[in-house]
Design a protein around this motif. Structure first.
Motif, PDB file in Angstrom:
ATOM      1  N   UNK A  61      48.202  35.168  34.817  1.00 46.04           N
ATOM      2  CA  UNK A  61      47.044  34.643  35.543  1.00 46.04           C
ATOM      3  C   UNK A  61      47.443  34.061  36.900  1.00 46.04           C
ATOM      4  N   UNK A  62      48.707  33.698  37.059  1.00 44.86           N
ATOM      5  CA  UNK A  62      49.177  33.170  38.358  1.00 44.86           C
ATOM      6  C   UNK A  62      48.930  34.159  39.494  1.00 44.86           C
ATOM      7  N   UNK A  63      48.959  35.432  39.185  1.00 44.34           N
ATOM      8  CA  UNK A  63      48.787  36.481  40.199  1.00 44.34           C
ATOM      9  C   UNK A  63      47.373  36.507  40.781  1.00 44.34           C
ATOM     10  N   UNK A  64      46.433  35.860  40.126  1.00 41.55           N
ATOM     11  CA  UNK A  64      45.027  35.935  40.522  1.00 41.55           C
ATOM     12  C   UNK A  64      44.793  35.394  41.932  1.00 41.55           C
ATOM     13  N   UNK A  65      45.622  34.435  42.378  1.00 39.56           N
ATOM     14  CA  UNK A  65      45.420  33.854  43.707  1.00 39.56           C
ATOM     15  C   UNK A  65      45.849  34.809  44.825  1.00 39.56           C
ATOM     16  N   UNK A  66      46.508  35.906  44.469  1.00 40.35           N
ATOM     17  CA  UNK A  66      46.999  36.842  45.480  1.00 40.35           C
ATOM     18  C   UNK A  66      46.163  38.117  45.586  1.00 40.35           C
ATOM     19  N   UNK A  67      45.117  38.232  44.792  1.00 35.81           N
ATOM     20  CA  UNK A  67      44.319  39.457  44.837  1.00 35.81           C
ATOM     21  C   UNK A  67      43.212  39.342  45.876  1.00 35.81           C
ATOM     22  N   UNK A  68      42.687  40.480  46.251  1.00 30.88           N
ATOM     23  CA  UNK A  68      41.555  40.542  47.172  1.00 30.88           C
ATOM     24  C   UNK A  68      40.376  39.789  46.541  1.00 30.88           C
ATOM     25  N   UNK A  69      39.776  38.846  47.253  1.00 33.48           N
ATOM     26  CA  UNK A  69      38.659  38.070  46.686  1.00 33.48           C
ATOM     27  C   UNK A  69      37.509  38.934  46.169  1.00 33.48           C
ATOM     28  N   UNK A  70      37.327  40.136  46.720  1.00 33.52           N
ATOM     29  CA  UNK A  70      36.269  41.019  46.229  1.00 33.52           C
ATOM     30  C   UNK A  70      36.477  41.388  44.760  1.00 33.52           C
ATOM     31  N   UNK A  71      37.731  41.349  44.307  1.00 31.74           N
ATOM     32  CA  UNK A  71      38.020  41.719  42.925  1.00 31.74           C
ATOM     33  C   UNK A  71      37.745  40.579  41.945  1.00 31.74           C
ATOM     34  N   UNK A  72      37.309  39.442  42.450  1.00 28.14           N
ATOM     35  CA  UNK A  72      37.078  38.280  41.601  1.00 28.14           C
ATOM     36  C   UNK A  72      35.602  38.079  41.235  1.00 28.14           C
ATOM     37  N   UNK A  73      34.741  38.980  41.646  1.00 28.00           N
ATOM     38  CA  UNK A  73      33.307  38.795  41.403  1.00 28.00           C
ATOM     39  C   UNK A  73      32.812  39.470  40.128  1.00 28.00           C
ATOM     40  N   UNK A  74      33.694  40.139  39.401  1.00 25.78           N
ATOM     41  CA  UNK A  74      33.278  40.832  38.185  1.00 25.78           C
ATOM     42  C   UNK A  74      32.606  39.911  37.181  1.00 25.78           C
ATOM     43  N   UNK A  75      33.095  38.691  37.077  1.00 30.92           N
ATOM     44  CA  UNK A  75      32.501  37.739  36.147  1.00 30.92           C
ATOM     45  C   UNK A  75      31.066  37.391  36.510  1.00 30.92           C
ATOM     46  N   UNK A  76      30.762  37.421  37.790  1.00 23.93           N
ATOM     47  CA  UNK A  76      29.386  37.163  38.223  1.00 23.93           C
ATOM     48  C   UNK A  76      28.475  38.269  37.706  1.00 23.93           C
ATOM     49  N   UNK A  77      28.930  39.525  37.875  1.00 26.20           N
ATOM     50  CA  UNK A  77      28.136  40.650  37.370  1.00 26.20           C
ATOM     51  C   UNK A  77      28.010  40.576  35.848  1.00 26.20           C
ATOM     52  N   UNK A  78      29.112  40.232  35.183  1.00 26.51           N
ATOM     53  CA  UNK A  78      29.078  40.102  33.727  1.00 26.51           C
ATOM     54  C   UNK A  78      28.079  39.056  33.269  1.00 26.51           C
ATOM     55  N   UNK A  79      28.023  37.953  33.987  1.00 26.12           N
ATOM     56  CA  UNK A  79      27.072  36.892  33.661  1.00 26.12           C
ATOM     57  C   UNK A  79      25.641  37.396  33.802  1.00 26.12           C
ATOM     58  N   UNK A  80      25.359  38.091  34.899  1.00 35.73           N
ATOM     59  CA  UNK A  80      24.009  38.627  35.090  1.00 35.73           C
ATOM     60  C   UNK A  80      23.674  39.662  34.024  1.00 35.73           C
TER      61      UNK A  80
END
Length: 143
Positions: A61-80
């Motif tokens: 999970x430490x790697x998460x701070x180095x990814x493109x921020x666009x790849x972090x919105x999946x949870x938003x779609x999952x919530x919807x």
């Protein structure tokens, strides 16, 4: 991963989608759809957290701070997705809701593959498949 295992996972995802949707819709009637969505997502976080801890992969999970921020919105779609399904099923029923969702997924997935990622092309077979999919969806949801 072997193709047969991937097929089993896809089938299980379909079955679990049906179970999750119907359970959340019932829970949403007792509490609210937003609370049912919150409970669904929190429960999912706990399950996958425990799985990662037991597997010994939580350090990834430490790697998460180095990814493109666009790849972090999946949870938003999952919530919807969870919320919209929880709201739709009491009005439309499980089969109708999931039929419309699957048709929407196939059509938007084909659009993505052809237009966005350019990994596929549109031909007459795909057009015919989309027509049959829409016809099947219409016949399934028709009252």
């Amino acid at each position: 991963m072997k193709e047969s295992l991937a097929l089993i996972f896809a089938i299980l995802a379909g079955i679990f989608t049906t179970l999750e949707a119907s359970i959340n819709a019932k829970l949403g009637k007792i509490v609210t759809p937003k609370i049912a969505t919150l409970h669904n997502l929190l429960t999912g976080v706990l399950v996958i957290l425990v799985a990662n801890i037991l597997k010994g992969t939580i350090h990834q999970y430490r790697k998460i701070i180095h990814v493109n921020p666009q790849l972090l919105v999946g949870g938003i779609f999952g919530t919807f997705i969870v919320y919209f399904v929880t709201k739709a099923i009491p009005k439309l029923g499980v089969a109708t809701t999931l039929t419309i969702i699957v048709a929407s997924q196939v059509i938007s997935g084909l659009f993505f593959d052809i237009v966005i990622s350019k990994q596929d092309h549109l031909d007459w077979f795909k057009c015919f498949g989309i027509i049959l999919l829409l016809l099947g969806t219409y016949l399934t949801v028709k009252q």
